[in-house]
Design an enzyme around this catalytic site. Structure first.
Site: not given
Ligand code: GLC
Length: 752
Positions: A291
């Site tokens: 993430d």
């Molecule tokens: C965010 C979220 C995740 C998302 C990622 C990219 O913090 O936790 O679900 O896909 O970043 O945007």
């Protein structure tokens, strides 16, 4: 476009063009290409494939290192980037892809990702709202359209579906999932993956999906965002993991790990989750994306001493691609040279990434998603709007309708519409709408005006003060009631009052945990002030999570749960209010009476003192009942349904056939969701008092009856024990069927 100079990659591209036959015996053709390409790559280029940067104008998280953006171009040309997120639009994608394909040594194409969570340009209801439809076909279609529009903008990978089960509405991301139940959440996750990936990933209107967040994120302690997750084995195996296992079995192309620690180990470096379970037991063939900065956050977790240590542990634990931690790109090559990470780990990660790129057809044609005509023709397409309206209508849940206040008569006069959300063209779009445009929702007012000119609007009160956006806290108005007088005066002279209350679109979603679930700001006071002068109120909730509305439930005759319904919000709400669509939604998440009950959910264990007892020594509160305000699976209709004749047939030892007769006893057609629950009354690990194991949504005309059939097999009757083994145990069961998780017909049955 510069001619691509002859390079080793040409060998691979030639392979890519080979007709679809087995070139080398039984070896998987793509595997052959991947292995051939790996042989060409330097260690630095391999690490480059494991690196993902965010675009330069659409960050979806705190960039860990401001000022790095300028380096990205350098890395793009030198093949040090495998993927980018938040870059969209055919022109932008093509520009960036050309940079990599034409300038880097091997020309390995980028894969472009974005959070396409509930539609792309044409927005559908937030996922929790879609889940309330229990309509798997409509949900799949929603994801399909999201993929069509996203791919038309050059994207080939979405970070969806979010399949985190959660029982805690304090957590803002419940809006992004499918609610509290594993069985429903699994089937909705599968529908979304199918919608995104389709049957052929190499088509230019299918995109790779991501099962996220692996794992346990929805169980953050106290519902506080990014907080610790410490849970037992039975909850992990029986509640949290099954949707991910089903996603892997359905060939999902990527899995995103989560920010949280799970039982003391950050998910991003959790070998048990990523190596033992995901890539080991489940034999996952895709790749794991971190993430946003979750690798870097291992330092704050107290699990890594520095970024070099992050890279070593994340790679060894099975993280294949690093989103915005700059860990892999900065230290992984040295980790390998120092012998801390085996080259086999790198080769496995890169092979997984390359494989998905081959499957997407990006090697065959890196520009296959860069079709300016598709982009022009398909975004906000009328067919997509129609599907979004259909999905929105099906997502609405009728919570109360005393005295049949609803549906409104189309000749109704003097309709007051009160609440700032009624005129809001932004909040209905929900929180996750990166790909769409502000103020593109049909508001409630706009929807109503298509039915009547008898409406008069009064804001009542601002919900938020000042500017609100994706990354900043919404400042809730808790003091300014200057609009009350106008609203009350309007209500006083009106025949019916439609009150649109709830949350601003950026009050739920990531980073939006709340310590109370009441109507935010001064809305409750506004509701009570209006009620003083006119009791004929229809409350239209617009929110991203269950709310605690006991006062409204007690006093207000009609209540609609409309979530945040996306682009067609106002049209869907008006259609239900005036009866052109008979509401059919059922709650995918329990609504508590009070915050003190949270987490609250239907599939609880019995406890040793389920009660009630005359004395205090049983499992209860002294100041609140145990039951919810509205239970999981609950939702009313403008008609009535009657359940009878529950039958169980277990003559075939491999399955149990359950049937029930459902009759529409009202005066108009309506859709019902019949639900099947079981209870395994004695288990080697205690089992919930009930668990959803089947559902069927169908339309019945007035007076029509239908025999609804369900089949139970060992897959539904079994569970995981604390050793992670799936077991099916003989003994006494209850088989239950009904319109929600509390109103159930019950029959005993013995599993031999
Ligand atoms: C965010 C979220 C995740 C998302 C990622 C990219 O913090 O936790 O679900 O896909 O970043 O945007």
């Amino acid at each position: 476009m510069k001619w691509i100079i002859f390079k080793p990659i040409a060998v691979i591209l030639l392979l890519a063009l080979v007709p679809n036959q087995k070139v080398f015996g039984q070896l998987d053709e793509i595997q052959t290409k991947v292995e051939a390409l790996l042989k060409e790559m330097t260690l630095a280029e391999k690490v480059g494939q494991m690196n993902q940067y965010s675009g330069f104008w659409d960050a979806t998280g705190p960039s860990p290192r401001e000022g790095q953006a300028k380096d990205k171009y350098g890395h793009l040309k030198s093949g040090m980037v495998g993927s980018v997120l938040n870059v969209r639009g055919v022109e932008n994608v093509r520009k960036m892809q050309e940079l990599v394909v034409e300038e880097s040594r091997l020309g390995i194409p980028l894969i472009f990702a974005l959070d396409v969570i509930h539609g792309h340009k044409t927005l559908f209801p937030i996922p929790l709202g879609e889940a309330a439809s229990w309509d798997l076909e409509a949900i799949e279609k929603s994801a399909r359209i999201g993929a069509i529009e996203a791919s038309a903008e050059g994207l080939n990978w979405t970070f969806a579906p979010m399949i985190d089960i959660s029982r805690d509405a304090r957590w803002g991301r419940v809006m992004e999932g499918a609610g509290e139940d594993t069985y429903l959440g699994t089937r909705i996750g599968l529908a979304r993956i199918k919608g995104f990936q389709g049957d052929d990933l190499s088509l230019n209107n299918t995109i790779a999906a991501t099962a996220k967040h692996f794992a346990g994120y929805g169980f953050a302690e106290a519902g506080r965002e990014y907080n610790t997750v410490d849970i037992g084995t039975s909850t992990l195996y029986n509640v949290i993991l099954p949707p991910f296992k089903a996603a892997v079995d359905a060939n999902v192309k990527s899995v995103m790990n989560s920010f949280n620690v799970l039982n003391g180990v950050p998910a991003t470096a959790n070998k048990f989750l990523q190596r033992d379970i995901l890539k080991g037991e489940w034999d996952f063939k895709g790749f794991v994306i971190s993430d946003w900065g979750s690798g870097l956050e291992m330092i704050d977790h107290g699990f890594a001493s520095d970024l070099e240590h992050v890279a070593e542990m994340a790679a060894n634990a099975g993280s294949d691609m690093d989103m915005e931690s700059y860990a892999f790109i900065s230290h992984l090559q040295k980790n390998v040279e120092d012998g801390k990470v085996d080259i086999k780990v790198i080769d496995d990660a890169v092979a997984r990434i390359l494989r998905v790129k081959f499957e997407l057809g990006l090697f065959e044609d890196p520009y296959r998603y860069c079709d300016a005509k598709r982009e022009k023709d398909l975004l906000y397409h009328a067919d997509h709007m129609e599907a979004a309206l259909d999905m929105a209508k099906k997502s609405i849940v009728l919570l109360k309708n005393e005295g049949q206040v609803l549906p409104l008569n189309k000749a109704q006069k003097k309709i007051a519409v009160i609440g700032t959300l009624a005129d809001d063209k932004n909040s209905p779009l929900g929180n996750w709408r990166l790909g769409s445009d502000d103020n593109t929702a049909i508001s409630v007012m706009e929807g109503l005006k298509k039915y009547t000119d008898q409406i008069t609007f009064a804001e009542g009160a601002e919900l938020v003060v000042g500017h609100v956006d994706f990354v900043n806290e919404a400042k809730i108005n808790t003091t300014d009631k200057s609009g009350f007088a106008e609203a009350v005066a309007l209500a006083k002279e009106s025949e019916v009052v439609l009150m649109v209350l709830g949350e601003h679109g950026f009050q739920s979603g990531e980073g939006r945990s709340r310590t109370n679930l009441d109507l935010p700001g001064v809305q409750q006071e506004l509701l009570e002030a209006v009620y003083e002068v006119n009791k004929n109120i229809v409350l239209i909730l617009m929110n991203g999570r269950p709310l605690t509305i006991p006062w409204a439930d007690k006093h207000v005759p009609a209540i609609l749960e409309t979530w945040q319904l996306g682009t067609q919000s106002g049209n869907a709400i008006a259609s239900v209010l005036f009866g052109d669509y008979n509401p059919s939604g059922k709650l995918p998440m329990t609504f508590p009476r009070s915050i003190g009950q949270v987490p609250i959910y239907y599939n609880t264990y019995s406890t040793g003192r389920p009660g009630p007892k005359d004395i205090v020594f049983w499992s209860h509160y002294s100041d609140e009942v145990n039951t919810p305000l509205y239970p999981f699976g609950y939702g009313l209709s403008y008609t009535k349904f009657e359940y009878s004749d529950l039958q169980i047939n277990d003559s075939d030892p491999t399955k149990v056939e359950v049937s029930v007769v459902v009759k529409n006893t009202g005066d108009r057609a309506g859709e019902e969701v019949a639900q099947l629950y079981i209870q395994d009354k004695v288990g080697s690990v205690v089992r919930p008092v009930k668990e959803l194991k089947g559902f069927d949504k169908f339309l019945l005309k007035a007076g029509e009856s239908k025999t609804v059939k369900f089949t139970l097999t060992d897959n539904e009757l079994g569970f995981y024990n604390n050793q992670g083994e799936f077991v099916v145990e003989p003994g006494d069961f209850n088989i239950m069927v009904g319109p929600n998780s509390m109103e159930l017909m019950i029959k005993s049955w013995v599993k031999k």
